[in-house]
Design an enzyme around this catalytic site. Structure first.
Site, short mmCIF file in Angstrom:
data_model
loop_
_atom_site.label_atom_id
_atom_site.label_comp_id
_atom_site.label_asym_id
_atom_site.label_seq_id
_atom_site.Cartn_x
_atom_site.Cartn_y
_atom_site.Cartn_z
N HIS A 44 -8.34 64.90 54.83
CA HIS A 44 -8.87 66.20 55.25
C HIS A 44 -10.02 66.71 54.40
CE1 HIS A 44 -6.20 67.51 51.98
NE2 HIS A 44 -6.96 68.58 51.91
C1 UD1 Z 1 -7.85 73.97 52.78
C2 UD1 Z 1 -8.28 74.06 51.32
C3 UD1 Z 1 -8.14 72.69 50.65
C4 UD1 Z 1 -6.74 72.15 50.84
C5 UD1 Z 1 -6.36 72.15 52.31
C6 UD1 Z 1 -4.93 71.75 52.45
C7 UD1 Z 1 -10.06 75.68 50.84
C8 UD1 Z 1 -11.49 75.85 50.52
N1 UD1 Z 1 -9.68 74.44 51.21
O1 UD1 Z 1 -8.76 73.10 53.43
O2 UD1 Z 1 -8.38 72.84 49.26
O3 UD1 Z 1 -6.69 70.84 50.33
O4 UD1 Z 1 -6.53 73.47 52.85
O5 UD1 Z 1 -4.53 71.49 53.72
O6 UD1 Z 1 -9.30 76.62 50.76
N2 UD1 Z 1 -7.22 74.65 61.03
C9 UD1 Z 1 -6.38 74.64 62.12
N3 UD1 Z 1 -5.12 75.15 61.95
C10 UD1 Z 1 -4.68 75.67 60.78
C11 UD1 Z 1 -5.56 75.67 59.69
C12 UD1 Z 1 -6.84 75.16 59.83
O7 UD1 Z 1 -6.72 74.18 63.20
O8 UD1 Z 1 -3.51 76.11 60.70
C13 UD1 Z 1 -8.58 74.06 61.21
C14 UD1 Z 1 -9.66 75.07 61.58
O9 UD1 Z 1 -10.53 74.46 62.45
C15 UD1 Z 1 -10.34 75.33 60.26
C16 UD1 Z 1 -10.23 73.98 59.56
O10 UD1 Z 1 -8.98 73.47 59.96
O11 UD1 Z 1 -11.67 75.74 60.41
C17 UD1 Z 1 -10.29 74.08 58.06
O12 UD1 Z 1 -9.32 75.01 57.54
P1 UD1 Z 1 -9.55 75.71 56.11
O13 UD1 Z 1 -8.34 76.46 55.72
O14 UD1 Z 1 -10.83 76.45 56.11
O15 UD1 Z 1 -9.77 74.50 55.13
P2 UD1 Z 1 -8.97 73.16 55.00
O16 UD1 Z 1 -9.87 72.04 55.33
O17 UD1 Z 1 -7.67 73.28 55.71
N1 UDP Z 2 2.38 67.69 53.85
C1 UDP Z 2 3.27 67.84 54.89
N2 UDP Z 2 2.98 67.28 56.11
C2 UDP Z 2 1.85 66.56 56.32
C3 UDP Z 2 0.95 66.40 55.25
C4 UDP Z 2 1.22 67.00 54.03
O1 UDP Z 2 4.32 68.46 54.73
O2 UDP Z 2 1.66 66.07 57.45
C5 UDP Z 2 2.67 68.36 52.56
C6 UDP Z 2 2.76 67.43 51.34
O3 UDP Z 2 3.85 67.87 50.56
C7 UDP Z 2 1.46 67.68 50.61
C8 UDP Z 2 1.23 69.15 50.92
O4 UDP Z 2 1.65 69.28 52.28
O5 UDP Z 2 1.54 67.48 49.24
C9 UDP Z 2 -0.19 69.64 50.73
O6 UDP Z 2 -1.01 68.92 51.54
P1 UDP Z 2 -2.56 68.90 51.70
O7 UDP Z 2 -2.94 67.48 51.62
O8 UDP Z 2 -2.86 69.62 52.94
O9 UDP Z 2 -3.21 69.77 50.52
P2 UDP Z 2 -3.82 69.40 49.10
O10 UDP Z 2 -2.68 69.08 48.21
O11 UDP Z 2 -4.79 68.28 49.26
O12 UDP Z 2 -4.55 70.63 48.70
#
Ligand code: UD1
Ligand code: UDP
Length: 361
Positions: free
Chosen positions: A205
């Site tokens: 991601h």
């Molecule tokens: C965010 C965090 C990242 C973390 C990740 C974990 C920041 C800057 N980034 O990244 O550090 O590793 O979460 O998962 O805070 N979206 C959905 N459904 C949801 C959430 C997001 O569809 O429930 C989609 C939307 O299109 C959104 C995109 O994901 O624009 C990105 O979501 P966002 O929370 O901005 O950043 P992440 O890439 O999820």
């Molecule tokens: N995780 C989960 N389901 C998934 C992928 C991740 O429950 O399909 C959990 C897992 O424990 C992971 C946590 O979500 O450590 C955080 O995940 P993510 O990779 O989104 O965030 P990051 O640690 O990179 O910020």
């Protein structure tokens, strides 16, 4: 009046970190408010963690949703300013490195409310990652810096942070993993995805991996080459789904792309994997404890302890298939070192630091 601790969570990785801290503070009888910013909102990115991890329902959900960094951070700040003004917490606790974390630190520090940062001091030294900016700002503004590993303590020291503010407490993400271990059912995971022999799990991601169409094309080719060696289950984060699918991700029959999984199903799958391919921070840590080889698709990691004391190694799109073949041939390690204090008691250590701070005020 009894002091109140207010936790700010919002994105998937916050929830398994917050759960043990909230639990340990509850055991000490501390008044708590749990805020969910709404940064993540899909059931499997948010709700499922509250159902599975003994995390109480949030007292407030700010419903900020998605947006650019500026939009999202600003919406969280505006909403939190109102909450802090109304609730007047004595301490705000923030987790990790997401936009909800930095937004809460900015608001709390300007309102002169002390802040505790759980997972302080991690550094990738890569300012192209939004998380690194969030870490630097949050740590600079925090009153209490709760570190998961000795390298994090050293970074904070090098940045001139007063040593009295820094506490090496271990890793609450690992508290959650160890407390759920009995529920992580590899046989169930194998049955769910029709997996017989060795298999891999992947997650992706990071913007650096999923945002640029040319990178994504190369990523898909690399993952397909790994799927030639062993089946892969890829619970796909919503961020990169459209671009990865446009680049042909679904074309390989041994690459099973599914929606994000709930915590118990995901960790059950990881527990039985021959190896994991990921760019997740949390997954580097969890595989380290489970002894599952972790191939991290990044040029750096803010969690080097998972390399020195764990099963992690950094790979590129180019060498991933070769490294995966080697790892498959070698099998999983029988023994491996584990980082200090990743023992299931970090939540209690954090609670002790917070309570002692509040008592002295
Ligand atoms: C965010 C965090 C990242 C973390 C990740 C974990 C920041 C800057 N980034 O990244 O550090 O590793 O979460 O998962 O805070 N979206 C959905 N459904 C949801 C959430 C997001 O569809 O429930 C989609 C939307 O299109 C959104 C995109 O994901 O624009 C990105 O979501 P966002 O929370 O901005 O950043 P992440 O890439 O999820
Ligand atoms: N995780 C989960 N389901 C998934 C992928 C991740 O429950 O399909 C959990 C897992 O424990 C992971 C946590 O979500 O450590 C955080 O995940 P993510 O990779 O989104 O965030 P990051 O640690 O990179 O910020």
């Amino acid at each position: 009046m009894a002091p109140t601790v207010l936790h700010v969570t919002g994105a998937r990785p916050n929830f398994p970190k917050a759960a043990p801290v909230v639990r340990a503070l509850a055991e000490q009888g501390v008044d708590q408010i749990l805020v969910h910013t709404g940064q993540h909102y899909d059931d499997k990115m948010s709700e499922v963690f509250f159902r599975e991890l003994e995390l109480p329902r949030p007292d407030l959900n700010l419903g900020v949703g998605s947006g650019s960094h500026g939009e999202q951070t600003a919406r969280i700040m505006t909403a939190l300013e109102e909450v802090f003004t109304e609730r007047r917490p004595d301490l705000v606790v923030v987790y990790g490195d997401v936009n909800s974390t930095v937004a809460a630190s900015l608001v709390a520090s300007k309102m002169l409310i002390p802040t505790a940062h759980v997972e302080a001091g991690l550094r990738s030294f890569d300012l192209t990652m939004p998380e690194e900016i969030n870490r630097l700002v949050t740590d600079r503004l925090s009153t209490l810096l709760l570190a998961t590993s000795p390298d994090a303590v050293a970074h904070l020291g090098n940045e001139g942070v007063d040593p009295d503010k820094i506490h090496l407490v271990g890793n609450p993400m690992i508290d959650t993993l160890l407390s759920q271990l009995d529920r992580l059912d590899v046989d169930k995971a194998r049955a769910a995805f029709s997996l017989d022999g060795p298999y891999a799990v992947a997650t992706l991601h990071r913007p650096g991996n999923v945002d640029d169409p040319q990178d994504v094309k190369e990523m898909v080719a690399s993952l397909h080459a790994v799927a030639d060696l062993a089946p892969i289950v890829l619970p796909l984060h919503p961020r990169g789904r459209a671009r990865l699918e446009d680049a042909g991700l679904l074309a390989h029959p041994a690459l099973k792309v599914v929606e994000p999984l709930g915590y118990v199903d995901f960790m059950g799958l990881v527990r039985g994997a021959a190896f994991v391919v990921t760019d997740s921070g949390g997954v580097q840590e969890e595989t380290t404890i489970l002894g599952v080889p972790c191939l991290t698709l990044r040029p750096n990691t803010e969690r080097p302890v998972t390399i020195t004391h764990g099963t992690n190694r950094l790979v590129t799109r180019e060498n991933l298939p070769q490294v995966a073949a080697e790892v498959l041939a070698d099998g999983r390690p029988e023994t491996w070192p584990v980082p200090p204090l990743w023992d299931g008691a970090a939540g209690e250590r954090i609670a002790r630091v917070l309570v002692s701070f509040l008592e002295k005020r």
